[in-house]
Design a protein around this motif. Structure first.
Motif, mmCIF file in Angstrom:
data_model
loop_
_atom_site.group_PDB
_atom_site.id
_atom_site.type_symbol
_atom_site.label_atom_id
_atom_site.label_comp_id
_atom_site.label_asym_id
_atom_site.label_seq_id
_atom_site.Cartn_x
_atom_site.Cartn_y
_atom_site.Cartn_z
ATOM 1 N N SER A 186 0.836 -1.211 0.000
ATOM 2 C CA SER A 186 0.000 0.000 0.000
ATOM 3 C C SER A 186 0.866 1.255 0.000
ATOM 4 N N PRO A 187 0.360 2.344 -0.598
ATOM 5 C CA PRO A 187 1.151 3.571 -0.690
ATOM 6 C C PRO A 187 1.111 4.412 0.580
ATOM 7 N N LEU A 188 2.169 5.188 0.782
ATOM 8 C CA LEU A 188 2.235 6.137 1.895
ATOM 9 C C LEU A 188 2.644 7.501 1.355
ATOM 10 N N GLN A 189 2.203 8.552 2.075
ATOM 11 C CA GLN A 189 2.543 9.930 1.730
ATOM 12 C C GLN A 189 3.025 10.610 2.999
ATOM 13 N N GLY A 190 4.171 11.302 2.919
ATOM 14 C CA GLY A 190 4.703 11.913 4.137
ATOM 15 C C GLY A 190 5.342 13.263 3.931
ATOM 16 N N VAL A 191 5.685 13.878 5.059
ATOM 17 C CA VAL A 191 6.463 15.127 5.063
ATOM 18 C C VAL A 191 7.542 15.008 6.136
ATOM 19 N N GLN A 192 8.672 15.647 5.891
ATOM 20 C CA GLN A 192 9.700 15.735 6.936
ATOM 21 C C GLN A 192 10.059 17.198 7.145
ATOM 22 N N GLN A 193 10.558 17.465 8.356
ATOM 23 C CA GLN A 193 10.890 18.841 8.744
ATOM 24 C C GLN A 193 12.307 19.194 8.355
ATOM 25 N N HIS A 194 12.490 20.333 7.748
ATOM 26 C CA HIS A 194 13.787 20.978 7.521
ATOM 27 C C HIS A 194 14.918 19.987 7.263
ATOM 28 N N PRO A 195 14.806 19.157 6.245
ATOM 29 C CA PRO A 195 15.785 18.092 6.066
ATOM 30 C C PRO A 195 17.223 18.574 5.911
ATOM 31 N N SER A 196 17.438 19.764 5.363
ATOM 32 C CA SER A 196 18.826 20.199 5.162
ATOM 33 C C SER A 196 19.432 20.745 6.451
ATOM 34 N N ALA A 197 18.579 21.294 7.316
ATOM 35 C CA ALA A 197 19.091 21.930 8.524
ATOM 36 C C ALA A 197 19.227 20.957 9.697
ATOM 37 N N LYS A 198 18.430 19.908 9.689
ATOM 38 C CA LYS A 198 18.370 19.042 10.878
ATOM 39 C C LYS A 198 19.148 17.742 10.642
ATOM 40 N N ARG A 199 19.884 17.323 11.652
ATOM 41 C CA ARG A 199 20.614 16.066 11.531
ATOM 42 C C ARG A 199 19.692 14.871 11.805
ATOM 43 N N HIS A 200 18.698 15.083 12.646
ATOM 44 C CA HIS A 200 17.794 13.990 13.022
ATOM 45 C C HIS A 200 16.357 14.432 12.809
ATOM 46 N N PRO A 201 15.950 14.523 11.542
ATOM 47 C CA PRO A 201 14.653 15.148 11.234
ATOM 48 C C PRO A 201 13.451 14.367 11.762
ATOM 49 N N THR A 202 12.441 15.115 12.161
ATOM 50 C CA THR A 202 11.153 14.507 12.465
ATOM 51 C C THR A 202 10.347 14.421 11.173
ATOM 52 N N PHE A 203 9.398 13.512 11.153
ATOM 53 C CA PHE A 203 8.610 13.278 9.935
ATOM 54 C C PHE A 203 7.275 12.660 10.325
ATOM 55 N N GLY A 204 6.373 12.673 9.361
ATOM 56 C CA GLY A 204 5.100 11.972 9.526
ATOM 57 C C GLY A 204 4.653 11.425 8.195
ATOM 58 N N PHE A 205 3.916 10.330 8.224
ATOM 59 C CA PHE A 205 3.309 9.840 6.987
ATOM 60 C C PHE A 205 1.994 9.133 7.286
ATOM 61 N N THR A 206 1.139 9.131 6.293
ATOM 62 C CA THR A 206 -0.143 8.437 6.429
ATOM 63 C C THR A 206 -0.229 7.331 5.402
ATOM 64 N N MET A 207 -0.977 6.297 5.779
ATOM 65 C CA MET A 207 -1.138 5.113 4.931
ATOM 66 C C MET A 207 -2.481 5.156 4.223
ATOM 67 N N GLN A 208 -2.458 4.736 2.979
ATOM 68 C CA GLN A 208 -3.724 4.467 2.297
ATOM 69 C C GLN A 208 -3.746 2.969 1.996
ATOM 70 N N TRP A 209 -4.247 2.224 2.960
ATOM 71 C CA TRP A 209 -4.251 0.765 2.825
ATOM 72 C C TRP A 209 -5.102 0.346 1.631
ATOM 73 N N HIS A 210 -4.590 -0.548 0.852
ATOM 74 C CA HIS A 210 -5.326 -1.016 -0.329
ATOM 75 C C HIS A 210 -6.200 -2.232 -0.038
ATOM 76 N N PHE A 211 -6.203 -2.674 1.219
ATOM 77 C CA PHE A 211 -6.970 -3.883 1.555
ATOM 78 C C PHE A 211 -7.842 -3.673 2.793
ATOM 79 N N SER A 212 -7.881 -2.430 3.320
ATOM 80 C CA SER A 212 -8.554 -2.175 4.591
ATOM 81 C C SER A 212 -9.129 -0.766 4.567
ATOM 82 N N ASP A 213 -10.207 -0.533 5.314
ATOM 83 C CA ASP A 213 -10.826 0.796 5.377
ATOM 84 C C ASP A 213 -10.261 1.647 6.508
ATOM 85 N N SER A 214 -9.267 1.135 7.206
ATOM 86 C CA SER A 214 -8.679 1.910 8.295
ATOM 87 C C SER A 214 -7.655 2.907 7.756
#
Ligand code: BTN
Length: 122
Positions: free
Chosen positions: A45-73
């Motif tokens: 299943s595909p995921l879409q995400g964003v990360q914070q300030h990748p060039s400035a941060k050595r240990h970036p925070t990030f988030g992503f969401t799932m679009q499950w292809h087999f489940s409604d969750s």
């Protein structure tokens, strides 16, 4: 600096591929879960995400969401990328899974939350 791009595996045996994008802020990828909330057969299943300030941060925070292809969750992951003293990268994440329910009376039983650690396998 820790890079999100690549192939990752978590403690459940799920595999995730994160692809780089043009902007270096948003990213996409695919997820093959080793487990599921239902007995349905899983699909990559595909995921879409964003990360914070990748060039400035050595240990970036990030988030992503799932679009499950087999489940409604829906599942959202938030985390941070770390590199240990040997240069090994890992992702420390917390995820939240909302299941689809038919009646809001079942709201109490809709949400799971836990942590997951991904290690870089390529
Ligand atoms: C579903 O069953 O509704 C979709 C699959 C959910 C899989 C979850 S997401 C969080 C946890 N970590 C994994 O690698 N798989 C489970």
């Amino acid at each position: 600096q820790c890079h999100l791009k690549g192939l990752w595996k978590n403690e459940l045996g799920s595999n995730m591929t994160i692809l780089a994008t043009n902007t270096a802020v948003t990213f996409s990828g695919s997820y093959h879960t080793a487990v599921a909330a239902t007995s349905k057969q899983t699909l990559v299943s595909p995921l879409q995400g964003v990360q914070q300030h990748p060039s400035a941060k050595r240990h970036p925070t990030f988030g992503f969401t799932m679009q499950w292809h087999f489940s409604d969750s829906t599942t959202a992951f938030a985390g941070q990328c770390f590199v240990d003293h040997c240069g090994k990268e890992m992702l420390e994440t917390t995820w939240l899974l909302r299941e689809e329910i038919l009646s809001h009376k079942d709201t109490w039983n809709t949400t799971r939350v836990s942590t997951s650690i991904f290690t870089h396998i390529k």
